[in-house]
Motif scaffolding. Structure first.
Motif, PDB file in Angstrom:
ATOM      1  N   ALA A  56       0.830  -1.205   0.000  1.00 56.06           N
ATOM      2  CA  ALA A  56       0.000   0.000   0.000  1.00 56.06           C
ATOM      3  C   ALA A  56       0.865   1.255   0.000  1.00 56.06           C
ATOM      4  CB  ALA A  56      -0.936   0.000   1.207  1.00 56.06           C
ATOM      5  N   THR A  57       1.960   1.242   0.732  1.00 53.92           N
ATOM      6  CA  THR A  57       2.868   2.389   0.738  1.00 53.92           C
ATOM      7  C   THR A  57       3.403   2.630  -0.660  1.00 53.92           C
ATOM      8  OG1 THR A  57       3.481   2.022   3.039  1.00 53.92           O
ATOM      9  CG2 THR A  57       5.011   3.312   1.701  1.00 53.92           C
ATOM     10  N   ARG A  58       3.783   1.564  -1.332  1.00 52.92           N
ATOM     11  CA  ARG A  58       4.300   1.695  -2.698  1.00 52.92           C
ATOM     12  C   ARG A  58       3.221   2.198  -3.661  1.00 52.92           C
ATOM     13  NH1 ARG A  58       4.025  -2.053  -6.276  1.00 52.92           N
ATOM     14  NH2 ARG A  58       3.910  -3.778  -4.831  1.00 52.92           N
ATOM     15  N   LEU A  59       1.976   1.738  -3.473  1.00 50.40           N
ATOM     16  CA  LEU A  59       0.892   2.106  -4.384  1.00 50.40           C
ATOM     17  C   LEU A  59       0.346   3.513  -4.151  1.00 50.40           C
ATOM     18  CD1 LEU A  59      -1.228  -1.172  -4.476  1.00 50.40           C
ATOM     19  CD2 LEU A  59       0.124  -0.196  -6.336  1.00 50.40           C
ATOM     20  N   TYR A  60       0.252   3.941  -2.884  1.00 49.81           N
ATOM     21  CA  TYR A  60      -0.487   5.162  -2.578  1.00 49.81           C
ATOM     22  C   TYR A  60       0.360   6.360  -2.137  1.00 49.81           C
ATOM     23  CZ  TYR A  60      -4.301   1.792  -2.603  1.00 49.81           C
ATOM     24  OH  TYR A  60      -5.186   0.815  -2.966  1.00 49.81           O
ATOM     25  N   THR A  61       1.527   6.131  -1.557  1.00 45.11           N
ATOM     26  CA  THR A  61       2.317   7.241  -1.032  1.00 45.11           C
ATOM     27  C   THR A  61       2.781   8.158  -2.161  1.00 45.11           C
ATOM     28  OG1 THR A  61       3.034   5.890   0.828  1.00 45.11           O
ATOM     29  CG2 THR A  61       4.338   7.839   0.353  1.00 45.11           C
ATOM     30  N   GLU A  62       2.646   9.465  -1.905  1.00 47.33           N
ATOM     31  CA  GLU A  62       3.009  10.531  -2.849  1.00 47.33           C
ATOM     32  C   GLU A  62       2.086  10.595  -4.064  1.00 47.33           C
ATOM     33  OE1 GLU A  62       5.199  13.018  -2.239  1.00 47.33           O
ATOM     34  OE2 GLU A  62       5.331  12.066  -0.279  1.00 47.33           O
ATOM     35  N   LYS A  63       0.938   9.933  -3.983  1.00 46.00           N
ATOM     36  CA  LYS A  63      -0.049   9.977  -5.059  1.00 46.00           C
ATOM     37  C   LYS A  63      -1.209  10.867  -4.636  1.00 46.00           C
ATOM     38  CE  LYS A  63       1.661   6.491  -7.685  1.00 46.00           C
ATOM     39  NZ  LYS A  63       2.750   5.969  -6.960  1.00 46.00           N
TER      40      LYS A  63
END
Length: 144
Positions: free
Chosen positions: A59-66
């Motif tokens: 989830a961090t990879r998918l959503y962070t900074e998006k």
């Protein structure tokens, strides 16, 4: 020998100037305008919370900074310095989505009430027992 030494010094100086220019350019880079930016994802607050609780690394990879548009029910409204913080709670979880409003959104915040369903758009900055979103703007106000 001396000529080779000067060439190396000049090469290192050129690399340093390029590195300094790049660092200054990145440091002075303007922020995304959240209000006019198209969200990369649209979801309910519960979906976002469940994604982080199920697999935080993915989830961090998918959503962070998006930029994410999230819809949920207000469980708390706070003021902090010049901006506000709206918490969207999911009934099936102990966690929530904490939305730090962009400055300039405080007038809209005055019309909000606990239990009201709203949609916010902001940049996800990660998960610390709660999903944290920053620079959020209010998309709509719905009394449901």
């Amino acid at each position: 020998m001396r000529s080779k030494f000067f060439k190396i010094i000049i090469f290192v100086c050129i690399l340093a100037v390029i590195g300094i220019f790049y660092a200054l350019k990145q440091y002075n880079k303007p922020h995304d305008n959240i209000r006019v930016s198209k969200p990369e994802m649209v979801m309910a607050s519960g979906e976002l919370i469940k994604a982080f609780e199920k697999d935080e690394i993915t989830a961090t990879r998918l959503y962070t900074e998006k930029i994410i548009q999230v819809t949920g029910v207000i469980s708390d409204i706070q003021t902090s310095d010049d901006s506000g913080i709206i918490t969207l709670k999911d009934n099936g979880s102990e966690s929530s989505v904490i939305c730090h409003l962009e400055s300039g959104e405080e007038l809209k915040r005055l019309n909000l009430q606990l239990g009201q369903k709203i949609t916010l758009k902001g940049k996800c900055s990660g998960f610390l027992l709660d999903v944290i979103m920053i620079r959020c703007v209010l998309i709509n106000e719905r009394n449901e």
